[in-house]
Design a protein around this motif. Structure first.
Motif, PDB file in Angstrom:
ATOM      1  N   ARG A 189      -0.478  25.340   2.918  1.00 30.13           N
ATOM      2  CA  ARG A 189       0.736  24.666   3.400  1.00 30.13           C
ATOM      3  C   ARG A 189       1.966  25.165   2.633  1.00 30.13           C
ATOM      4  O   ARG A 189       1.932  25.306   1.402  1.00 30.13           O
ATOM      5  CB  ARG A 189       0.580  23.157   3.221  1.00 30.13           C
TER       6      ARG A 189
ATOM      7  N   HIS B 274       9.643  28.344   9.432  1.00 29.54           N
ATOM      8  CA  HIS B 274       9.716  27.419   8.289  1.00 29.54           C
ATOM      9  C   HIS B 274      10.939  27.728   7.426  1.00 29.54           C
ATOM     10  O   HIS B 274      11.737  26.836   7.099  1.00 29.54           O
ATOM     11  CB  HIS B 274       8.434  27.534   7.465  1.00 29.54           C
TER      12      HIS B 274
ATOM     13  N   LEU C 198       5.438  19.279  10.236  1.00 28.67           N
ATOM     14  CA  LEU C 198       4.765  19.450   8.947  1.00 28.67           C
ATOM     15  C   LEU C 198       4.487  18.089   8.310  1.00 28.67           C
ATOM     16  O   LEU C 198       5.395  17.365   7.916  1.00 28.67           O
ATOM     17  CB  LEU C 198       5.636  20.292   8.017  1.00 28.67           C
TER      18      LEU C 198
ATOM     19  N   PRO D  93      -0.515  20.743   9.641  1.00 28.65           N
ATOM     20  CA  PRO D  93      -0.261  21.491   8.405  1.00 28.65           C
ATOM     21  C   PRO D  93       0.836  22.540   8.446  1.00 28.65           C
ATOM     22  O   PRO D  93       1.075  23.212   7.444  1.00 28.65           O
ATOM     23  CB  PRO D  93      -1.608  22.177   8.157  1.00 28.65           C
ATOM     24  N   LYS D  94       1.534  22.709   9.587  1.00 31.05           N
ATOM     25  CA  LYS D  94       2.469  23.830   9.708  1.00 31.05           C
ATOM     26  C   LYS D  94       3.826  23.378  10.261  1.00 31.05           C
ATOM     27  O   LYS D  94       3.993  22.255  10.706  1.00 31.05           O
ATOM     28  CB  LYS D  94       1.869  24.923  10.597  1.00 31.05           C
TER      29      LYS D  94
END
Length: 282
Positions: free
Chosen positions: A12, A79, A92, A98-99
């Motif tokens: 992560r 991100h 997230l 998790p992303k």
């Protein structure tokens, strides 16, 4: 054509501590939204900026779509872009996701987790990005081709966008919310496409999902009246084959049962006096 399979995921990624988080991050479930579906002019103004960042984040990630590039690498770009603009990637830590974005390839309908699978020539790639900033969310999705698409996939991609656009044009204050699904399904049936029913549009504002449900198929029992100031997403998912689906063991990745490809487009919009304004726009 081989089916998509699970691949390893990277650890992560971190978000700078100074960036405010939504309340639900790393909690089992978000707090229920108790507010109105109609938003204030101040909230709508803030959503314009958040939506703009979400839109540009997808475009930034899409620049990297190419054979051999992993969806994890695309997630890293998105991100960083969101954080650089002072936003938090809404997905997230949402119910354990998790992303920073969802990357759903070929028969993956939605909620695909970015991983280390290299994209292949001819893949159909959906990127879904939501951004949280200044207390509100902006949510959108686009579909792209990796390399050279076959004609059926290319048509599905463009026609799914057209279905979304037709649904958006149908929105007017005073109409029932089910007009959206009626228009989208009627258009999709012209080409024999499946219309995914288990995953829908939704209200979005200070809540990622407010509880308002926007169907993409005709359901006469939906009698909610569209009101000026409502904010919600329209995000049809159309398939080349049957729309029925199942979820992988990761509890997120949704795939068609028959392996047929799926395209998705999504915008966040606000209902205006005469129609709509798209909030996830540059």
């Amino acid at each position: 054509m081989s089916r998509i399979k699970p691949y390893p995921q990277s650890p992560r990624r971190l978000v700078p501590a100074a960036i405010p988080r939504p309340e639900y991050v790393d909690r089992p479930v978000p707090r229920p939204y108790r507010g109105s579906d109609v938003q204030t002019p101040e909230t709508i103004a803030t959503m314009r900026e958040t939506g703009r960042i979400a839109h540009l984040a997808i475009l930034e990630g899409a620049k990297h779509i190419a054979p051999g590039v992993t969806t994890d690498a695309i997630d890293a770009v998105i991100h960083e872009f969101i954080c650089d603009h002072g936003g938090y990637p809404s997905s997230l830590g949402y119910r354990g996701f998790p992303k920073a974005c969802c990357t759903s390839v070929n028969e993956v309908i939605c909620h695909g987790i970015p991983d280390l699978r290299p994209l292949e020539d001819g893949d159909l790639v959906k990127i879904d990005v939501t951004v949280f900033k200044d207390g509100v969310h902006g949510d959108n999705c686009m579909t792209f081709g990796c390399g050279t698409l076959d004609q059926a996939s290319a048509d599905l991609m463009t026609r799914t966008k057209e279905a979304m656009d037709r649904g958006i044009k149908a929105v007017k204050p005073g109409r029932q919310l089910n007009v959206i699904g009626r228009v989208i399904e009627a258009y999709a049936r012209r080409f024999g496409y499946g219309v995914v029913r288990d995953y829908t549009g939704h209200g979005v504002n200070s809540a990622f999902h407010s509880g308002l449900v926007v169907l993409h198929y005709d359901q006469p029992g939906v009698t909610t009246i569209i009101e000026e100031g409502m904010t919600f997403t329209i995000e049809p998912m159309l398939t080349l084959g049957d729309y029925h689906s199942h979820v992988w063991d990761d509890d997120w990745t949704v795939v068609t049962n028959d392996g047929s490809r799926c395209a998705q487009w999504e915008q966040t919009l606000v209902v205006t006096r005469d129609g709509t304004e798209i909030l996830t726009a540059p």
